[in-house]
Design an enzyme around this catalytic site. Structure first.
Site, short mmCIF file in Angstrom:
data_model
loop_
_atom_site.label_atom_id
_atom_site.label_comp_id
_atom_site.label_asym_id
_atom_site.label_seq_id
_atom_site.Cartn_x
_atom_site.Cartn_y
_atom_site.Cartn_z
N HIS A 1 -25.33 6.31 -25.13
CA HIS A 1 -25.98 7.61 -25.24
C HIS A 1 -26.60 8.05 -23.92
O HIS A 1 -26.69 9.24 -23.64
CB HIS A 1 -27.04 7.58 -26.34
CG HIS A 1 -26.48 7.54 -27.72
ND1 HIS A 1 -27.16 6.99 -28.80
CD2 HIS A 1 -25.29 7.98 -28.21
CE1 HIS A 1 -26.41 7.10 -29.88
NE2 HIS A 1 -25.28 7.69 -29.55
N HIS B 1 -14.04 11.00 -28.89
CA HIS B 1 -14.50 10.37 -27.66
C HIS B 1 -13.34 10.07 -26.71
O HIS B 1 -13.40 10.39 -25.51
CB HIS B 1 -15.25 9.07 -27.97
CG HIS B 1 -16.58 9.27 -28.61
ND1 HIS B 1 -17.69 9.73 -27.93
CD2 HIS B 1 -17.00 9.04 -29.88
CE1 HIS B 1 -18.72 9.79 -28.73
NE2 HIS B 1 -18.35 9.37 -29.93
#
Length: 431
Positions: free
Chosen positions: A274, A404
């Site tokens: 993150h 992703h």
């Protein structure tokens, strides 16, 4: 077991010593073709295997086949439905044949399957007979906005209807003006769900979606909301926490350092993946906001540096899933998505800064990924390996949705001037 190389690119270092300046990988024709080939494999796999004829999309197993329940179908999760719509909007912008049909299929199911016609909002999990998990999650609703904005950019006829539904919903049901961020979750009829909780992950993804909404509509309130979230979570909270991103909070946005929820979605500690994701989003937000907030680029660089310092396994390579607030690893499993986010962030930041540090890490992460995450010859992205680089399935299995991995393949192909979809469309419309 082979260990990761200790240096990113000996070739680059040698050439720099000799006064040469080699092109970044992403500017080399072969590498660009290689990236395009990886993206095409992802599109082809999910285009032909994931479409569920009963609505929505299947999850896929290790062999790229649909995972079905006893009824021949399966649960559709809101974020996965929305992320495939986004992915195939990118496919359409690039000129991938058949993308329209996938977008149509997903947009129809968002409205007819996930949407709650009685109470408003979108169910988190839906089966053939209706909602399986009727909760209303900020994380999932962020991706609905991303899907709606992306569909509008590629001219889908139902995009305006979806945008008109999701934008007021986010503002009226989730947004907390006193904090400048969103609440986390509600029951189907909008009652608070469980103990009061606020999470950075849903707000991070909403930042991405708000930027997409701003690109699609020109609505500057969406950009200001994105800047507000970034200011709260990164400049104020992370900046005061030695630039290690906290994940979990109470309803007053006070850190809950003892929190431990789902090991997949809300693990204890902090998640370096993150940090990498935010580093790219902050740089993109800085560009979107006319480069007004200099702190964003400083924070983006700091988060990336800290992620590779604390999160990268110096012995075997790859990013640890979680670390403690002392920087020491907690969960030493390696997931595919932090590598993807590291690739995208390194490419974006190198394009904006020209700093060779980011190019070196771009190459190092791709080298690790191709050696240990990309399975040959089918091009499957292995979602989880353990510290010593053996395949593990304690948290993830099968083939993860392409959100992703697709961005890791495509973000490096474009200049750092906006979102992936915005850049793809700009190139398609150039000339």
């Amino acid at each position: 077991m082979l260990k990761a190389a200790s240096t990113p690119t000996e070739e680059t270092s040698l050439q720099q010593e000799n006064g040469q300046a080699p092109k970044p990988w992403r500017n080399r024709p072969y590498h660009r073709l290689w990236l395009t080939g990886q993206a095409r494999t992802l599109f082809d796999t999910f285009q032909f295997a994931s479409v569920n004829p009963l609505g929505g999309f299947y999850e896929l197993d290790d062999d790229g086949q649909p995972i079905k329940d006893e009824n021949g179908s399966g649960t559709r999760n809101l974020h996965a439905t929305s992320r495939l719509i986004f992915s195939f909007c990118v496919a359409k912008a690039l000129g991938h044949p058949g993308a329209d049909e996938v977008i149509d299929h997903g947009m129809d199911y968002l409205w007819s399957g996930h949407r709650d016609p009685e109470n408003g909002g979108y169910f988190w999990g839906v089966g053939d007979d209706g909602p399986v998990d009727p909760s209303k999650q900020a994380y999932g609703h962020a991706f609905v906005l991303l899907a709606a904005a992306s569909a509008k950019r590629v001219g889908h006829p139902d995009a305006d209807r979806l945008l008109a539904d999701i934008v007021p919903l986010l503002k009226e049901r989730f947004w907390e003006e006193r904090h400048g961020a969103v609440a986390e979750e509600f029951t189907a009829n909008w009652q608070p769900l469980g103990a009061p909780y606020r999470g950075q992950n849903s707000n991070m993804h909403l930042t991405e979606a708000l930027m997409a909404g701003y690109e699609a509509t020109g609505d500057e309130t969406l950009l200001r909301m994105a800047e507000s979230i970034a200011d709260l979570l990164i400049r104020r909270i992370t900046g005061a926490n030695d630039w290690r991103l906290p994940e979990h909070f109470n309803e007053n946005w006070e850190l809950d350092l003892a929190y431990k929820g789902s090991e997949m979605f809300r693990p204890a500690g902090s998640t370096p993946g993150h940090w990498l994701e935010w580093s790219r989003l902050l740089a993109q937000l800085w560009v979107a906001g006319s480069r007004r907030h200099d702190w964003m680029m400083e924070a983006a660089s700091t988060l990336f540096h800290n992620a590779v310092r604390d999160g990268w396994d110096p012995e075997y390579g790859g990013f640890f899933y979680t670390v403690g607030f002392d920087g020491r690893p907690l969960n030493t499993e390696k997931m595919w998505w932090p590598a993807c986010e590291g690739i995208g962030a390194a490419a974006f930041l190198h394009d904006l800064t020209g700093d060779a540090f980011f190019e070196d890490w771009y190459q190092r992460i791709w080298n690790f990924t191709t050696a240990h995450v990309l399975e040959r010859p089918n091009g499957r992205w292995i979602p989880q390996i353990d510290r010593e680089l053996e395949v593990n399935t304690s948290l993830f299995s099968g083939q993860p949705d392409i959100y992703h991995s697709l961005q890791a393949c495509l973000i490096p192909l474009f200049p750092a001037k906006g979102s992936l979809l915005d850049c793809a469309l700009a190139e398609a419309n150039a000339g």
